[in-house]
Design a protein around this motif. Structure first.
Motif, PDB file in Angstrom:
ATOM      1  N   PRO A   2      14.412  27.663  38.445  1.00 41.16           N
ATOM      2  CA  PRO A   2      15.604  28.266  39.063  1.00 41.16           C
ATOM      3  C   PRO A   2      15.251  28.921  40.401  1.00 41.16           C
ATOM      4  N   PRO A   4      15.652  31.800  42.979  1.00 41.76           N
ATOM      5  CA  PRO A   4      16.158  33.174  42.860  1.00 41.76           C
ATOM      6  C   PRO A   4      17.302  33.430  43.849  1.00 41.76           C
ATOM      7  N   GLU A   6      18.017  36.028  45.245  1.00 41.39           N
ATOM      8  CA  GLU A   6      17.605  36.919  46.346  1.00 41.39           C
ATOM      9  C   GLU A   6      17.089  36.163  47.555  1.00 41.39           C
ATOM     10  N   SER A   7      16.851  34.857  47.418  1.00 36.63           N
ATOM     11  CA  SER A   7      16.336  34.156  48.597  1.00 36.63           C
ATOM     12  C   SER A   7      17.444  33.730  49.559  1.00 36.63           C
ATOM     13  N   PHE A   9      20.541  34.777  52.198  1.00 34.37           N
ATOM     14  CA  PHE A   9      21.003  35.885  53.039  1.00 34.37           C
ATOM     15  C   PHE A   9      22.222  35.450  53.847  1.00 34.37           C
ATOM     16  N   ASP A  11      24.276  36.555  57.491  1.00 29.06           N
ATOM     17  CA  ASP A  11      24.291  37.401  58.687  1.00 29.06           C
ATOM     18  C   ASP A  11      25.742  37.604  59.099  1.00 29.06           C
ATOM     19  N   ARG A  34      10.539  23.659  50.480  1.00 31.00           N
ATOM     20  CA  ARG A  34      10.496  24.857  49.640  1.00 31.00           C
ATOM     21  C   ARG A  34      11.342  24.666  48.398  1.00 31.00           C
ATOM     22  N   HIS A  50      26.202  38.116  44.859  1.00 29.67           N
ATOM     23  CA  HIS A  50      25.001  38.527  45.579  1.00 29.67           C
ATOM     24  C   HIS A  50      25.264  38.645  47.081  1.00 29.67           C
TER      25      HIS A  50
ATOM     26  N   ARG B 179       7.103  29.732  47.788  1.00 26.32           N
ATOM     27  CA  ARG B 179       8.375  29.150  47.374  1.00 26.32           C
ATOM     28  C   ARG B 179       9.316  30.149  46.705  1.00 26.32           C
ATOM     29  N   PRO B 183      10.801  33.584  50.269  1.00 22.30           N
ATOM     30  CA  PRO B 183      12.204  33.282  50.570  1.00 22.30           C
ATOM     31  C   PRO B 183      13.151  34.456  50.298  1.00 22.30           C
ATOM     32  N   ARG B 184      12.790  35.320  49.359  1.00 24.44           N
ATOM     33  CA  ARG B 184      13.637  36.490  49.099  1.00 24.44           C
ATOM     34  C   ARG B 184      13.642  37.437  50.281  1.00 24.44           C
ATOM     35  N   PRO B 309      21.440  42.609  50.873  1.00 28.66           N
ATOM     36  CA  PRO B 309      20.006  42.371  51.006  1.00 28.66           C
ATOM     37  C   PRO B 309      19.660  42.091  52.459  1.00 28.66           C
TER      38      PRO B 309
END
Lengths: 483, 483
Positions: A2, A4, A6-7, A9, A11, A34, A50, B179, B183-184, B309
């Protein structure tokens, strides 16, 4: 696997729509490798929460990527990275059009320049690896080490292992070293005179940094351990190479004005000679008179097979001029990275402060595991087994060397290697190169010498990583390559 | 405990009789405390064989020592050290009459001078430990870590762990970091851009050593992590301290001619402020224009509770000027001593060579255990649990601070601590001292500042090592000490 949540973002100051930003991040991840085929994306609900965007934004982004073959949409199990897109393995380091930071101007390269390049990392691929400093995994008591690790990680002890220890060492380990290991070398030391290191390399480095980090003059044996020359090359110290003879370093050759001498008195590296008692006395007298420190690298004391046991130089050091460097790499295993120094408390305090700056302390988990391995008797048992097996291999090898007419350069009483000579005109680098194609790894003598060329007539044959039944054929192949 | 036979030596060149030599060695061991009551001596047969002397010599030596109360002679179980002799705990470091080596002349003390003295090692003895950087062992998934260690020490993998890895890192661990962790933080990196370190301290030290080991000018935030100031103090670099404001480091304050800037952009240490996007852009522009490297210490990114984040500074670093320093100390446990750096391959190659000189490589056993801990999902689970519990503690603490009328100096969005102010005229060092007697540990602000006095009006309250139910009373005790 999986991916995450959190990767990802967003802007919010960007003019690019949120949905497009998300799509681009996924596409970039895929093309750069990646994100790999089969990796699962977070659910649209989770991703939306998120990023703080509407769920429909995420749903639409996923739908578009599925339509363009980046994603597979699977009923009831969400979205996964598809295997229909060819990915680039090597992403560009810098965005196009951007001027790259000029690192060459910032880095003088002194560390990379002094680093060794002669090490063979894939030695396991060779059938006849006469390489030094590695170990036959069969000789390590793997089950006992694992038991000790489990014990160290028991609930009661774990609390103390998780903590930042600042500058402290495990008192049980220090006590064991003081009471059971150092006495075998004739050394008496209190805890304030002992410091744990990350292997002997780390101990030699700290000694060099404390004594020579701001320059000065020092002397080393020639030939010597190449890692030591590497360490000294990046200090500002002037390094004087003193040729050794059959009895090691001749004290009368030590020039004036040196701050430190590095020696392998008990077992010269790489020639295996042992310094006799009178030379040791002369060396220590000279240290007192001229005021230089003596760094004793006692790297392989456990592997002494023959002759009366001889104490370390440090055992005779009534004035306190000797810094003793010990290691568990040879007697436990090389990847452990644990060793120790024994010296005057004033030196140890300074080295401890340096160690704190560089890394705080050696990892607590290793300290405690090692303490158990020692105190439960596994260290003694393993050492006795290694000694027995090395003695056997050494005998096989000595015979093979004689039978094949190879030339031993020096006859030490133990260790895990032979120091060998070549006939005049031969070059051990060329020999080593030729032998590789035959599945045989030997170490040319050149990296050990201050002037590489001086080592062309020598090579080292170690037997710590090669089983006895293979030795004969390996040695025969060396002979064959020489004729 | 049995005394190893290898700890006894005979000097055949000495005029002292062999029996007396042996007796003296045992007596010295006892009086110095190395040999302790109950320790068993080797059998006379074994000792005689080891020393190469007649067995009667050993038998007589043992008998004399039994007669003088040094040894107990036990039927059928040989000789043990007796408890009838009072032993000196502290042996003299130097034999009387010998001039001691003058270490003070050899050591300039620069490492010991720059070492921190403010750390409280016995923090567990305090009921209310508001100390930073330690962890409540209850939060660490001890069982999972142990399982991973056992897995790493499985027979199949063990062979690769025992080897000297020279300069290599565990490829699985590097792959996971590239990986799943980077990336987070919005960071893309290839393996050649990543180097494992022995914790963040080690990463900061290597960056300082590579860029400033031969001098130069650099800038740090003021206040900043005291360990960083410690590292820089022993280089030859000139260190400029740049006062931070509520948004961290102001790029316009950076003086000309610096080679490196050290920043905690995402979570300023110790004030917890976050650098806004425009400042980050300005900082990176400035780095490109003036040609300085930016070392980003992203020491606590996992503990961000509130707000969107925000990616690391390194994520915006298109020119490649940023050296990113990450750590597992906060998210796995502090005693682990594992971290990583991400930077341009030219820098990483040089840092890798430096690491090789200093310690070869981080221990293989820890690398593999950590790789399992990460890839089996324990890291994510533990981080989520820590985040939940820290958020709860933070809420309890925020309320207690408000209710007790204490003053928060800055409002960061996460982390594991609050940065606090005192009323004018109060000194946090005096407060901290007074609170110790109350079982409360707080950190005065002084070690964080270039000029200690500037920190007298601040202190730090961390909640990583104190359970939620104790927070209220701890804070109330601080209030009580202030009034």
């Amino acid at each position: 696997m999986p991916i995450p949540v959190e990767s990802f973002f967003i802007d919010r100051t960007s003019s690019v729509p949120l949905q497009v930003q998300l799509q681009r991040q996924i596409i970039t991840g895929v093309t750069e490798g990646r994100l790999r085929p089969g990796d699962a994306l977070p659910s649209s609900r989770r991703m939306a929460a998120h990023l703080g965007v509407a769920r429909v934004t995420v749903v639409q982004a996923y739908a578009e990527l599925a339509a363009t073959d980046y994603l597979d949409s699977l009923p009831r199990s969400g979205h996964r990275i598809s295997d229909r897109i060819e990915r680039r393995i090597d992403p560009p380091a810098v965005a196009p059009g951007v001027q790259h930071f000029d690192w060459q101007r910032k880095i003088d390269g002194r560390f990379a320049r002094s680093a060794r390049t002669d090490r063979v990392t894939d030695w396991r691929q060779y059938r006849f690896p006469f390489v030094y400093g590695q170990v036959d995994p069969e000789l390590v008591d793997h089950a006992a080490w694992r038991d000790c690790a489990v014990r160290a990680l028991g609930r009661r002890e774990f609390a103390s292992l998780t903590a930042d220890l600042y500058n402290e060492d495990d008192p049980e380990l220090i006590d064991y070293i003081a009471r059971h290991i150092l006495p075998r070398r004739g050394i008496r030391a209190r805890p304030a005179e002992i410091l744990l290191t990350l292997g002997a390399q780390n101990g030699l480095w700290m000694a060099a940094e404390v004594l020579l980090g701001r320059g000065g003059r020092c002397a080393v044996e020639d030939p010597c351990y190449p890692g030591l020359r590497e360490i000294l090359a990046q200090t500002r110290a002037e390094v004087v190479a003193l040729p050794v003879d059959a009895h090691g370093l001749p004290p009368e050759a030590i020039p004036a004005g040196v701050a430190a001498i590095f020696t392998t008195a008990s077992h010269q590296c790489p020639t295996s000679s042992t310094m006799p008692l009178d030379r040791r006395r002369a060396l220590l007298d000279c240290a007192s008179r001229q005021g230089f420190a003596v760094i004793e690298d006692d790297y392989e004391f456990e592997m002494c097979f023959a002759g009366a046991p001889s104490p370390a130089l440090k055992a005779m050091d009534v004035a306190g001029a000797v810094i003793y460097v010990g290691s568990f790499s040879k007697s436990v295993f090389p990847g452990l990275r644990m060793g120790y120094m024994v010296a005057d408390p004033a030196f140890i305090a300074e080295a401890r402060a340096l160690r704190g700056l560089v890394m705080r302390h050696p990892p607590g988990m290793l300290q405690r595991t090692l303490a158990h391995f020692l105190s439960l008797g596994h260290y003694d048992a393993q050492m006795n087994r290694m000694r027995r097996i090395y003695a056997e291999r050494r005998a096989v090898m000595a015979q093979a060397i004689t039978e094949n007419g190879l030339i031993r350069a020096n006859g030490g009483a133990g260790g895990s290697s032979f120091w060998m000579s070549l006939e005049a005109g031969k070059d051990s680098r060329i020999l080593a190169q030729a032998l590789r194609a035959q599945g045989v790894l030997i170490e040319p003598g050149t990296p050990f010498f201050a002037r590489e060329q001086d080592g062309a007539g020598f090579y080292r044959l170690a037997y710590s990583s090669i089983a006895a039944p293979l030795i004969e054929e390996g040695v025969a192949r060396i002979r064959a390559a020489l004729t």
